[in-house]
Design an enzyme around this catalytic site. Structure first.
Site, PDB file in Angstrom:
ATOM      1  N   HIS A 145      -1.452   1.597   7.138  1.00 45.72           N
ATOM      2  CA  HIS A 145      -2.097   1.274   5.937  1.00 45.72           C
ATOM      3  C   HIS A 145      -2.233   2.607   5.337  1.00 45.72           C
ATOM      4  CE1 HIS A 145      -4.333  -0.068   2.508  1.00 45.72           C
ATOM      5  NE2 HIS A 145      -5.509   0.666   2.748  1.00 45.72           N
ATOM      6  N   CYS A 198       0.897  -1.104  -0.075  1.00 51.88           N
ATOM      7  CA  CYS A 198      -0.062   0.082   0.272  1.00 51.88           C
ATOM      8  C   CYS A 198       0.796   1.291   0.048  1.00 51.88           C
ATOM      9  CB  CYS A 198      -0.808  -0.085   1.217  1.00 51.88           C
ATOM     10  SG  CYS A 198      -0.018  -0.095   2.806  1.00 51.88           S
ATOM     11  N   CYS A 206      14.326  39.595   9.016  1.00 50.87           N
ATOM     12  CA  CYS A 206      14.556  39.582  10.500  1.00 50.87           C
ATOM     13  C   CYS A 206      14.181  38.143  10.848  1.00 50.87           C
ATOM     14  CB  CYS A 206      14.218  40.485  11.166  1.00 50.87           C
ATOM     15  SG  CYS A 206      14.613  40.684  12.927  1.00 50.87           S
ATOM     16  N   CYS A 247      11.585  50.862   6.698  1.00 54.21           N
ATOM     17  CA  CYS A 247      10.535  50.335   7.727  1.00 54.21           C
ATOM     18  C   CYS A 247      11.473  49.405   8.766  1.00 54.21           C
ATOM     19  CB  CYS A 247       9.642  49.482   7.256  1.00 54.21           C
ATOM     20  SG  CYS A 247       8.161  50.105   6.120  1.00 54.21           S
ATOM     21  N   CYS A 265      11.695  47.000   4.033  1.00 51.30           N
ATOM     22  CA  CYS A 265      12.484  47.979   2.958  1.00 51.30           C
ATOM     23  C   CYS A 265      13.462  48.548   4.206  1.00 51.30           C
ATOM     24  CB  CYS A 265      11.422  49.029   2.335  1.00 51.30           C
ATOM     25  SG  CYS A 265      10.473  50.182   3.539  1.00 51.30           S
TER      26      CYS A 265
END
Length: 822
Positions: free
Chosen positions: A737, A468, A665, A686, A683
């Protein structure tokens, strides 16, 4: 010998060692343990005759005090380079100990025996003991000991799982209209009856039992009075829990009746079934044990006592043998299945089991028999209580309790089992064979047409002999996508041997093309592939053992010399090629019901990893330890996987202003106070603002590697394409299974469920029947918000949705556009 010192002693105090004992003792490295073992003469004699195939109890490590079940597979030296004569035992662990070893039978590159990975150990003689209890008084383990019963366990942590039982556990079971309770005093196989499974001996709180702790005159446990004891199969016993009391026993559970107390062997008498009497087809034929026949037998034995002493002893031996045979009949019903040849009653009536189940208003398994000869009354043509369960001639269908069936004594044994590997050939499987397809075949049309082509019984890949894991993986890889077709089409070059061409052509013409064109592949084709892989990969067990999908994928890619599906790089390191990626996650990184997107991001961030480029196919293994332990009881496979922020040099948006990100970060990702958990990139402006916060001043943002043209541009273009992948398959496992879910169209609701062993025709030597089933309902749960999914009880989910969310093992993603080029 241990201290490399020489001592002088009188000859009279020395004891000569025989060859057998010296080799055994030489392997015991601790001098005190060696001397203590040597002084136990009877034990040494028993240990010296242990051979391959003997059952033993083994202490896996020197620090573990508990001994577990095992079978000796090797006896002899293992360090041949030093001409060592010490005898080491190679033991294959079985039952609940399987998987707790440290070898597959290999030591220092040399193969001494074969078993599954981590199911073998090499130990000296002082860490094993024969697994046979002394006659008459085998001590029961002390209350609360760690001796566990051997049984199939569902996934740890799964609310649907069944707890293990130990000596001392409080348990309950259903009997007629009452729910007796008691304490486990025995939990193991019955002596010399391992094929019947694990039985539980219970010391009852109230006198409703009929077992005194004996089995074949052997003491299994101490029961003060037979009325306070019962011996039951483990499947009928439930463990008491703080939130589960006996009154809450599920109504559909299989429960013993008062008649079953008489099925347990008693030291005082063995009961025999009565002669058949007419019965109504509305009620199952009750073959409750009768004391009358037992009394009649006792009268006959009374006559025999008048014979001379020699004949008397002989008849007593025969009586004991008859008693054991009758006990065998009481436990053999656990091995019966559809198409088993059986007999009922005494004198016997012979028939074949055509159906097994629990009809409404019945609390135990009923067997529908097709009799060899019709009976004048009490039989039907396959109907029971107005419901048809199978078809046969009139007056030949008899419905009886399964526990009253026993193997047909005319054939001597329960089944004459054939070798399943040798039997998997086109001649034996002629009714299930599939044709070879030479022409390259694309996947079936997406949508409803493809669903109709693949849906139904005898569709997909037929399972056989632990296949299986391979059936489900191949079904996911090739049925509705061509993203991996490159492994079917690469021409052989001068560096490729015959095994490459044989494996490639077999996979292409016997499996993938027939699956796509005809919707069905016979198990003989899969067995041929397993044999080729086993030979070409020098890997044993692929024809008959239960393997993992990752083992199969690794071997298949190695034999076909396929390039890795993707490259992944740790910071500052060379990239590493991978076939699949196993997600490792810290417990605190995500919520109780995570998405695959969250798990992948968390795993890569934790390992500081990045994809070198967007892959065309990505196979992700869920965070779990093998088949048993999974980190999350529910995982939501993401329908779309966004890799944009997980690539090395892809342009990325600032997570605050959507400008061109120049730093990322990892510390901000782990900051629980900083918004939703996703990768943080910024950026320049920011990043300065975010890291002015006093809690983030210690963070260490890193510059992103950007394509040269973007670095010069300094800003993002108007449109940034996201690198996304689509979910096209999920491989699931429940206990041992494997099954598969595949997407058969662009619509979110177009899903199919595949099980290579959904049904079976015939008994142990029969054939598995595969099935493919539409399961559009799973889409509702794949698209559900994780927060809403977290509030649902897994038990309340539809069956397919529960299996997909609770049993996910591997998720398959592809990029249809990139698949055209890679």
């Amino acid at each position: 010998m241990d201290t490399e010192k020489v001592v002088l002693l009188p000859p009279r105090v020395a004891v000569e060692l025989t060859g057998a004992c010296s080799g055994l003792l030489e392997a015991v490295t601790n001098g005190d343990e060696r001397l203590a073992l040597f002084k136990k003469e009877q034990l040494m004699q028993r240990l010296s005759v242990l051979r391959e195939g003997d059952q033993v109890r083994v202490q896996i490590t020197s620090a573990s005090g508990k001994k577990v079940r095992g079978i000796i597979r090797y006896r002899g030296p293992i360090d041949k380079s030093k001409h060592n004569t010490s005898i080491i035992f190679g033991v294959e662990l079985v039952g609940s100990a399987a998987g707790k070893g440290f070898t597959d039978g290999t030591f220092k590159g040399h193969k001494f025996f074969s078993c599954r990975e981590n199911c073998g150990v090499f130990v000296p003689v002082n860490r094993i003991e024969p697994d046979d209890l002394p006659e008459g008084s085998p001590p029961a383990p002390p209350r609360g000991s760690a001796r566990e019963c051997t049984r199939i366990q569902l996934t740890t942590g799964d609310p649907l799982s069944t707890p293990e039982l130990e000596i001392g556990d409080r348990v309950f079971f259903k009997m007629d209209d009452i729910t007796p309770t008691g304490t486990v005093v025995y939990c193991d196989y019955l002596p010399k009856k391992q094929e019947t499974g694990v039985f539980v001996g219970i010391h009852l709180d109230k006198p409703v039992g009929s077992w005194d702790g004996l089995f074949r005159n052997r003491v299994l446990c101490h029961i003060p009075s037979p009325e306070y004891g019962i011996l039951l199969p483990i499947s009928k016993v439930h463990k008491e829990q703080a939130d589960r009391i006996p009154e809450t026993l599920p109504s559909n559970s299989s429960s013993p009746t008062s008649d079953e107390f008489e099925d347990c062997p008693s030291p005082s008498s063995i009961k025999y079934p009565p002669k058949l009497e007419e019965c109504s087809p509305k009620e199952p034929l009750s073959l409750a044990p009768s004391r009358e026949l037992g009394d009649h037998k006792t009268k006959d034995l009374g006559v025999l006592k008048k014979k001379k002493n020699g004949e008397k002893e002989e008849e007593e031996d025969e009586e004991e043998e008859d008693k054991e045979e009758e006990e065998d009949k009481q436990y053999n019903h656990h091995l019966l299945e559809i198409n088993s040849v059986v007999e009922v009653n005494d004198p016997p009536i012979y028939g074949v089991i055509r159906w097994i189940g629990e009809p409404p208003d019945e609390d135990e398994a009923i067997a529908g028999l097709e009799l060899e000869e019709p009976l004048p009354s009490g039989c039907t043509d396959g109907q029971y209580r107005g419901t048809r369960y199978f078809h046969c001639q009139p007056n030949k269908a008899l419905f009886v309790k399964l526990r009253h069936c026993r193997p047909d004594s005319r054939f001597g044994s329960l089944q004459n089992l054939e070798n399943p590997v040798l039997r998997c050939n086109p001649l034996d499987f002629r009714g299930y064979t599939s044709s070879r397809v030479e022409e390259d075949t694309p996947p079936p049309p997406l949508g409803d047409q493809g669903m109709e082509h693949l849906s139904g019984w005898k569709k997909g890949i037929q399972g056989h002999c632990n296949s299986c894991y391979l059936d489900a993986t191949l079904f996911c890889m090739f049925t509705f996508t061509s993203v991996l077709d490159s492994m079917l089409l690469r021409p052989a070059d001068k560096n490729d041997g015959p095994s490459y061409t044989e494996t490639r052509d077999l996979l292409r013409t016997e499996i993938v093309n027939p699956l796509r064109k005809n919707g069905y592949v016979c198990a003989t084709k899969i067995m041929a592939l397993r044999k080729v892989l086993e030979t070409a990969g020098h890997s044993s067990g692929f024809t008959h053992e239960e393997k993992d999908p990752e083992e199969f994928l690794t071997l298949l890619f190695r034999v076909l010399k396929m390039e890795p599906l993707f490259q992944i790089r740790s910071a500052g390191q060379d990239p590493h090629g991978c076939i699949f990626y196993q997600i490792f996650i810290e417990d605190h990184l995500t919520r109780a019901v995570p998405t695959v997107q969250e798990l992948l991001e968390g795993s890569l961030v934790t390992g500081d990893l990045k994809f070198t480029e967007a892959p065309s196919c990505l196979i992700l293994q869920m965070p779990r330890n093998g088949k048993n332990f999974k980190a999350f009881r529910t995982i939501q496979p993401s329908l779309e996987l966004d890799l944009t922020d997980l690539l090395e040099d892809s342009p990325r948006e600032c997570c605050i202003c959507q400008g061109l990100a120049v730093t990322e970060c990892l510390d901000c990702y782990r900051d629980h106070s900083f918004g939703a958990r996703h990768i943080k990139q910024f950026c320049k402006l920011c990043s300065q603002q975010v890291h002015k916060h006093r809690a983030r001043r210690s963070h260490q943002p890193r510059p992103l590697h950007l394509p040269e043209e973007l670095s010069r541009l300094g800003s993002l273009p108007d449109f940034i394409p996201r690198q996304t992948m689509q979910l096209f398959g999920v491989l699931c496992i429940e206990t041992s299974h494997y099954v598969a879910f595949t997407r058969h169209g662009p619509d979110v609701h177009q899903w199919l469920f595949f099980d290579s062993m959904a049904d079976r025709e015939g008994g142990l030597n029969g054939f598995n029947i595969p099935q493919v089933t539409p399961c559009s309902e799973v889409a509702d749960y794949l698209a559900m918000p994780p927060e809403a999914l977290q509030g649902l009880d897994p038990k309340s989910l539809p069956i397919y949705a529960r299996r997909l969310l609770c049993d996910a093992y591997m998720c398959f993603y592809h990029s249809p556009s990139l698949g055209l080029y890679k």
